[in-house]
Design a protein around this motif. Structure first.
Motif, short mmCIF file in Angstrom:
data_model
loop_
_atom_site.label_atom_id
_atom_site.label_comp_id
_atom_site.label_asym_id
_atom_site.label_seq_id
_atom_site.Cartn_x
_atom_site.Cartn_y
_atom_site.Cartn_z
N GLN A 173 -7.03 5.64 14.81
CA GLN A 173 -6.92 6.55 15.94
C GLN A 173 -5.49 6.59 16.48
N TYR A 174 -4.85 5.44 16.52
CA TYR A 174 -3.47 5.39 17.01
C TYR A 174 -2.54 6.13 16.04
N CYS A 175 -2.74 5.92 14.74
CA CYS A 175 -1.89 6.60 13.75
C CYS A 175 -2.02 8.11 13.85
N ARG A 176 -3.22 8.61 14.02
CA ARG A 176 -3.43 10.05 14.10
C ARG A 176 -2.84 10.64 15.38
N ALA A 177 -2.82 9.84 16.44
CA ALA A 177 -2.34 10.37 17.72
C ALA A 177 -0.84 10.24 17.89
N LYS A 178 -0.24 9.22 17.31
CA LYS A 178 1.16 8.91 17.61
C LYS A 178 2.12 9.15 16.46
N CYS A 179 1.63 9.30 15.25
CA CYS A 179 2.53 9.38 14.09
C CYS A 179 2.35 10.72 13.37
N ALA A 180 3.47 11.37 13.09
CA ALA A 180 3.46 12.64 12.35
C ALA A 180 4.63 12.66 11.39
N PRO A 181 4.55 11.94 10.29
CA PRO A 181 5.68 11.85 9.36
C PRO A 181 5.88 13.14 8.58
N ARG A 182 7.09 13.31 8.08
CA ARG A 182 7.45 14.44 7.24
C ARG A 182 8.15 13.93 5.99
N SER A 235 0.12 11.30 4.59
CA SER A 235 -0.94 10.39 5.05
C SER A 235 -0.62 8.95 4.69
N LEU A 236 -0.07 8.74 3.51
CA LEU A 236 0.31 7.38 3.11
C LEU A 236 1.40 6.83 4.03
N ALA A 237 2.35 7.68 4.40
CA ALA A 237 3.39 7.24 5.34
C ALA A 237 2.82 6.99 6.72
N LYS A 238 1.84 7.78 7.11
CA LYS A 238 1.22 7.60 8.43
C LYS A 238 0.49 6.28 8.52
N MET A 239 -0.05 5.80 7.42
CA MET A 239 -0.73 4.51 7.42
C MET A 239 0.21 3.37 7.78
N ARG A 240 1.50 3.54 7.49
CA ARG A 240 2.50 2.52 7.81
C ARG A 240 3.23 2.82 9.11
N LEU A 241 2.84 3.91 9.80
CA LEU A 241 3.54 4.37 11.00
C LEU A 241 5.01 4.65 10.70
N ALA A 242 5.27 5.18 9.52
CA ALA A 242 6.63 5.49 9.11
C ALA A 242 6.99 6.90 9.54
N PRO A 243 8.23 7.15 9.97
CA PRO A 243 8.60 8.49 10.40
C PRO A 243 8.79 9.47 9.24
N GLU A 244 9.03 8.95 8.03
CA GLU A 244 9.26 9.80 6.86
C GLU A 244 8.44 9.30 5.68
N ALA A 245 8.03 10.24 4.84
CA ALA A 245 7.36 9.91 3.59
C ALA A 245 8.41 9.73 2.51
N THR A 246 8.40 8.59 1.87
CA THR A 246 9.43 8.24 0.90
C THR A 246 8.98 8.61 -0.52
N THR A 247 9.84 8.30 -1.46
CA THR A 247 9.51 8.56 -2.87
C THR A 247 8.35 7.68 -3.33
N ASP A 248 8.20 6.49 -2.74
CA ASP A 248 7.05 5.65 -3.10
C ASP A 248 5.74 6.31 -2.69
N ASP A 249 5.73 6.96 -1.54
CA ASP A 249 4.53 7.68 -1.11
C ASP A 249 4.23 8.84 -2.04
N VAL A 250 5.25 9.54 -2.47
CA VAL A 250 5.07 10.66 -3.42
C VAL A 250 4.55 10.14 -4.75
N ALA A 251 5.08 9.01 -5.21
CA ALA A 251 4.61 8.45 -6.48
C ALA A 251 3.15 8.06 -6.41
N GLU A 252 2.72 7.47 -5.29
CA GLU A 252 1.31 7.10 -5.13
C GLU A 252 0.43 8.34 -5.02
#
Length: 350
Positions: A173-182, A235-252
């Motif tokens: 719930q916190y991730c969905r409300a507070k994090c919006a990575p790009r 979504s993978l980046a949001k699970m880590r509360l990261a502001p950006e989705a990295t190449t590792d997220d794209v690979a997964e």
């Protein structure tokens, strides 16, 4: 509209408006004939329009493979859930790391009434959420890059890497409300190159006809699949509360896409034809030939008949259902019969 645009248009009782429908859809369906038929493509077994299938981000084909070891593992899991569910819940409630993480997330829903409603309180909540994020993803990140000794150490302390359901719900719930990575610039370039390569591979497999989604593919690879890969990466980046989705997220995200949607899309006529040849070359070859003779006698050249009616007539003559399906598939592969209306109608060509 609800799945693609996340909105629902309402025009009723003099009210015309558009409502938000930001939700996820998890759907399950049985094969058309009750059991997955390896002689047919995935689209024929699912029997859904490609316009519907393409709107799902991930499509998994789950087959009931008869394997003794796998059946035993499933049996142990199901019995363990029913036998130890109460004990597991009690142990999780008394485990100190789980309790600590749960208390760390109490402020997400405002359960801590003594907290101050100011900037420092919000900062403290974010700090506690980051602790939960690191505890939740450290096992997955370490398993892919650590040595054998490190993985053995993680196995000695399995409870330290687990979250109870209560804490997990609050964290999501916190991730969905507070994090919006790009997507980062580098990640977007990697994703674009991968999407172009996937389209090119599908086009080559289809014979270079300029279309990446012909009738043999269960799911056409279009821009919707590119948007799905973007959503999964974010979504993978949001699970880590990261502001950006990295190449590792794209690979997964690409890995998940290949083992799900691409695997379903690759269940095309080539795999079907190999199964047909293997089945027809065995002991059932004569039976298939007899069924083919029966089908030729019942379907005139250039005529269109109902597949269901033909199968019923063949069953009345004592022919096996799967044998009839094999015979029809063989005739379709040879070009004698053409399927229409998603396989519901059969037209004899020659």
């Amino acid at each position: 509209e609800a799945m693609e645009q996340q909105t629902i248009s309402v025009a009723k009782a003099g009210i015309t408006t558009v409502l938000n429908s930001r939700c996820s859809v998890l759907a399950a369906a049985n094969p058309v004939f009750g059991r997955y038929d390896d002689l047919r493509s995935a689209s024929e077994n699912i029997d859904l329009m490609t316009t519907i299938l393409s709107r799902f981000d991930l499509i998994f084909i789950v087959r009931d493979v008869r394997d003794e070891e796998r059946d035993k593992a499933i049996c142990r899991h199901v019995m363990g859930v029913h036998m130890a569910n109460t004990n597991t819940a009690m142990d999780a409630a008394t485990t100190s790391p789980s309790t600590e993480r749960a208390s760390a997330m109490d402020d997400v829903n405002g359960n801590n009434d003594s907290s101050d409603n100011n900037g420092s309180s919000s900062s403290r909540i974010a700090e506690q959420a980051m602790k939960v994020a690191k505890a939740a993803v450290v096992s997955s990140s370490s398993s892919s890059s650590s040595s054998t000794a490190d993985s053995g150490e993680a196995q000695n302390h399995p409870q330290q890497q687990r979250l109870d359901i209560h804490t997990l719900k609050k964290y999501v719930q916190y991730c969905r409300a507070k994090c919006a990575p790009r997507l980062s610039k580098q990640a977007s370039e990697v994703l674009s190159s991968a999407y172009v390569k996937i389209r090119d591979d599908v086009r080559k497999k289809d014979g270079g006809n300029g279309s990446a989604g012909n009738k043999h593919n269960a799911v056409p690879i279009t821009v919707r699949q590119l948007e799905a890969l973007v959503r999964i990466s974010e979504s993978l980046a949001k699970m880590r509360l990261a502001p950006e989705a990295t190449t590792d997220d794209v690979a997964e995200a690409l890995r998940l896409f290949r083992v799900s949607t691409m695997a379903a899309s690759n269940a095309d006529a080539q795999s079907v034809q190999s199964n047909i040849v293997a089945a027809a070359s065995g002991n059932s070859g004569e039976d298939v030939q007899r069924i083919e003779t029966f089908l030729r006698s019942r379907i005139a050249v250039q005529s269109v008949v109902s597949r269901k009616r033909i199968v019923e007539e063949a069953a009345a003559q004592g022919y096996d259902f799967y044998g009839v399906a094999r015979a029809i598939a063989v005739m379709v592969m040879r070009g004698e019969v053409q399927e229409k209306s998603q396989g519901r109608l059969l037209k004899r060509i020659i």
